[in-house]
Scaffold this active site. Structure first.
Site, short mmCIF file in Angstrom:
data_model
loop_
_atom_site.label_atom_id
_atom_site.label_comp_id
_atom_site.label_asym_id
_atom_site.label_seq_id
_atom_site.Cartn_x
_atom_site.Cartn_y
_atom_site.Cartn_z
N LYS A 94 72.60 -4.46 40.06
CA LYS A 94 71.19 -4.08 40.00
C LYS A 94 71.09 -2.56 40.04
CE LYS A 94 67.87 -3.02 42.76
NZ LYS A 94 67.11 -2.10 41.90
N GLU B 89 68.53 15.12 54.58
CA GLU B 89 68.91 15.21 53.18
C GLU B 89 67.64 15.36 52.35
OE1 GLU B 89 70.20 11.60 51.14
OE2 GLU B 89 71.93 12.71 50.36
P1 NAD Z 1 67.60 3.88 47.56
O1 NAD Z 1 68.35 3.49 48.77
O2 NAD Z 1 66.13 3.95 47.62
O3 NAD Z 1 67.92 2.87 46.36
C1 NAD Z 1 69.23 2.57 45.97
C2 NAD Z 1 69.24 1.20 45.33
O4 NAD Z 1 68.92 0.23 46.32
C3 NAD Z 1 68.23 1.01 44.20
O5 NAD Z 1 68.78 0.20 43.21
C4 NAD Z 1 67.08 0.30 44.90
O6 NAD Z 1 66.27 -0.45 44.05
C5 NAD Z 1 67.85 -0.59 45.87
N1 NAD Z 1 67.09 -1.03 47.03
C6 NAD Z 1 65.99 -0.45 47.60
N2 NAD Z 1 65.57 -1.20 48.65
C7 NAD Z 1 66.40 -2.26 48.75
C8 NAD Z 1 66.49 -3.36 49.64
N3 NAD Z 1 65.62 -3.53 50.63
N4 NAD Z 1 67.49 -4.25 49.46
C9 NAD Z 1 68.40 -4.10 48.47
N5 NAD Z 1 68.36 -3.07 47.59
C10 NAD Z 1 67.38 -2.16 47.73
O7 NAD Z 1 68.25 5.24 47.07
P2 NAD Z 1 67.78 6.16 45.88
O8 NAD Z 1 66.54 6.85 46.31
O9 NAD Z 1 67.78 5.38 44.61
O10 NAD Z 1 69.02 7.18 45.80
C11 NAD Z 1 69.12 8.31 46.60
C12 NAD Z 1 70.01 8.07 47.79
O11 NAD Z 1 71.29 7.60 47.38
C13 NAD Z 1 70.31 9.35 48.53
O12 NAD Z 1 70.21 9.16 49.92
C14 NAD Z 1 71.73 9.69 48.14
O13 NAD Z 1 72.41 10.49 49.04
C15 NAD Z 1 72.32 8.34 48.02
N6 NAD Z 1 73.51 8.40 47.15
C16 NAD Z 1 74.75 8.24 47.72
C17 NAD Z 1 75.89 8.33 46.92
C18 NAD Z 1 77.28 8.16 47.48
O14 NAD Z 1 78.19 7.87 46.72
N7 NAD Z 1 77.52 8.36 48.76
C19 NAD Z 1 75.75 8.58 45.58
C20 NAD Z 1 74.49 8.75 45.06
C21 NAD Z 1 73.36 8.64 45.87
#
Ligand code: NAD
Length: 486
Positions: free
Chosen positions: A186, A390
């Site tokens: 997803k 962050e």
């Molecule tokens: P997010 O956590 O909002 O979303 C990430 C994914 O999770 C999306 O596909 C979203 O639809 C899904 N999601 C949201 N709520 C969910 C739930 N309740 N259950 C299951 N899935 C759910 O993150 P974002 O805003 O898309 O991305 C930014 C964040 O990602 C930042 O904090 C960044 O640091 C982190 N990030 C980490 C890495 C790494 O490798 N460590 C890499 C890139 C981004």
């Protein structure tokens, strides 16, 4: 149909539509609903994306389960050949894929192309690892033949964010596949196009139907349905800490393993004996790459006091050469755009000294876009919110330090621990500091040169488990011991 719905339908008719990829085919959402994305370059509606429901997840998991026995017992060489063919198909299509990534995220083509190349490399690297031994023989007793073997989990859920969409999908999918698993992925609902393309290309090069399935939609609906599904046996999640915690609670109930790749607030530590020209350029690359929307961004700059003013002058000068709309793209969504601007206000309230930026940027031809100027704050105390949280935008906070001990203390005074960078010509000191930084990877005199071969992951709130490298295969398989009496 209400007037409002009629208007939306009329407008939506002009937009492209993106559906799930289930069992080797484009599949419309069972309940027929779509979300509308907005281009971060213009602020205008961009695409209708399937708003999946748990029923769609059921269909994808069922397809994956049907494909699982065949894929697991596929001759390794065949599996490897398909992985390599997929790498080549991604490369051959890189321009189109980069344009799709740019359409979703607004990132400049150079960054999008680099991301597509990185995606190809994951399939190339893991495709070449199919011949790795799958276990060991243990010399337990003369009358026993004991061996271990690595076995796949079965259906692996892969949930990814919007900042490097295809790359992060490939990073989890490639090692999971080579370990013999099948996938229900997803992507972020904001940047779904290239994950669908990845699955489509896999089918084109000959992957059996059902091996890679992609369900589109929101996290709380589709993401949670994947993590909660009784036939999903492992989840790889990349995203925010809050969602990682929510997923972790479900996984704890179900007792399934997780890989959590979460956020960061990584430190760049510059000692007075460093090559300051290179360190300044890399410090700027470290917080502006992808507009700072990178989990491993170097967003805290720790500078030894004896060179503090001189070094910050250099950082300011380099930062002001970075042009929004050319060198860096927009912030991804209106909400995130507001959030970054909120941090500009927080910085001011907390008394940080603005060196440059701190405001939105206007880009010719993209007037409705969500651009901000690369921003540097000086004289920041590590306890300030802009140093602890962050931001996920091109914002750097500079903190002075006196001694090596100070630098280590400030670096580790963070909820996160993803990467750290040390700049010093004294290699003994650099290695001492590297040893004590609480982070999954440390760079010395270079910033963030990662490769598919280098294991990647966090400490503390940056997550657990490791992606990339041979190490990742161990996170997508479990070990069985077989003892035979002879
Ligand atoms: P997010 O956590 O909002 O979303 C990430 C994914 O999770 C999306 O596909 C979203 O639809 C899904 N999601 C949201 N709520 C969910 C739930 N309740 N259950 C299951 N899935 C759910 O993150 P974002 O805003 O898309 O991305 C930014 C964040 O990602 C930042 O904090 C960044 O640091 C982190 N990030 C980490 C890495 C790494 O490798 N460590 C890499 C890139 C981004």
């Amino acid at each position: 149909m209400s007037d409002a719905t009629a208007t939306l339908e009329g407008k939506a008719a002009e937009l492209g539509r993106l559906d799930h990829w289930i069992d080797g085919a484009t599949t419309a959402p069972a309940e027929g609903n779509y979300l509308e994305t907005v281009s971060p370059m213009t602020g205008q509606p961009a695409l209708r994306v399937a708003a999946g429901t748990p029923g769609d997840v059921d269909a994808a998991v069922a397809a994956a389960r049907r494909a699982a026995p065949g894929w697991r017992h596929f001759v390794s060489a065949e599996r490897g050949r398909l992985m390599l063919a997929l790498a080549e198909a991604i490369r051959a299509d890189n321009q189109r894929l980069a344009e799709l990534e740019r359409a979703d995220s607004g990132k400049p083509m150079a960054g999008a192309l680099a991301e597509i190349e990185g995606s190809a490399q994951y399939f190339e690297f893991y495709g070449s690892l199919v011949y790795l031994p799958a276990g060991d023989v243990l010399d337990v007793a003369p009358d026993q033949h004991v061996f271990t073997r690595r076995e796949p989990f079965g259906v692996v859920g892969v949930i990814t964010p919007w900042n490097l969409p295809m790359n992060q999908a490939a990073r989890a999918i490639a090692p999971a596949l080579v370990a013999g698993n099948v996938i229900v992925a997803k992507p972020s609902e904001i940047t779904s196009r290239t994950t669908i393309e990845l699955a489509r290309l896999a089918t084109q090069v000959g992957f059996p139907d059902g091996v890679i399935n992609v369900v589109l939609g929101t996290g709380p609906t589709v993401g949670e349905a994947i993590v909660s599904h009784p036939d999903v046996r492992k989840v790889a999640f990349t995203g925010s800490v809050a969602v990682g915690q929510a997923i972790g609670r479900i996984a704890a109930e179900r007792i399934i393993p997780l890989t959590l790749e979460l956020g960061g607030k990584s430190a760049n530590i510059v000692f007075e004996d460093a090559d300051l020209d290179i360190a300044a350029k890399e410090a700027v690359r470290g917080f502006t790459l992808n507009s700072g929307q990178v989990c491993s961004a170097g967003t805290r700059l720790l500078v030894q006091r004896s060179i503090y003013d001189r070094f910050l002058d250099a950082v300011k000068e380099v930062t002001e050469t970075v042009v929004p709309g050319e060198d860096i793209g927009p912030i991804i969504t209106p909400a995130q755009y507001q959030r970054v601007q909120g941090y500009f206000r927080v910085a001011e309230e907390d008394g940080a000294r603005k060196l440059t930026g701190g405001e939105v940027a206007s880009v010719e031809g993209c007037e409705g876009g969500f651009y901000v100027k690369p921003t540097v704050y000086a004289d920041v105390d590590n306890s300030m919110r802009i140093a602890q949280e962050e931001i996920f935008g091109p914002v750097l906070v500079a903190i002075p330090f006196d001694t090596e001990e100070d630098a280590i203390r400030i670096t580790n005074d963070s909820p996160y621990g993803l990467i750290g960078t040390v700049w010093s010509r004294d290699i003994s000191r650099a290695l001492r500091v590297a040893d004590r930084i609480e982070a999954g990877q440390v760079f010395v005199n270079v910033w963030n040169t990662m490769s598919v071969q280098t294991p990647f992951g966090g400490h503390k709130h940056s997550g657990y488990g490791r992606e990339k490298g041979i190490e990742a295969i161990h996170h997508y398989s479990h070990l069985k011991t077989v003892t035979v009496k002879i």
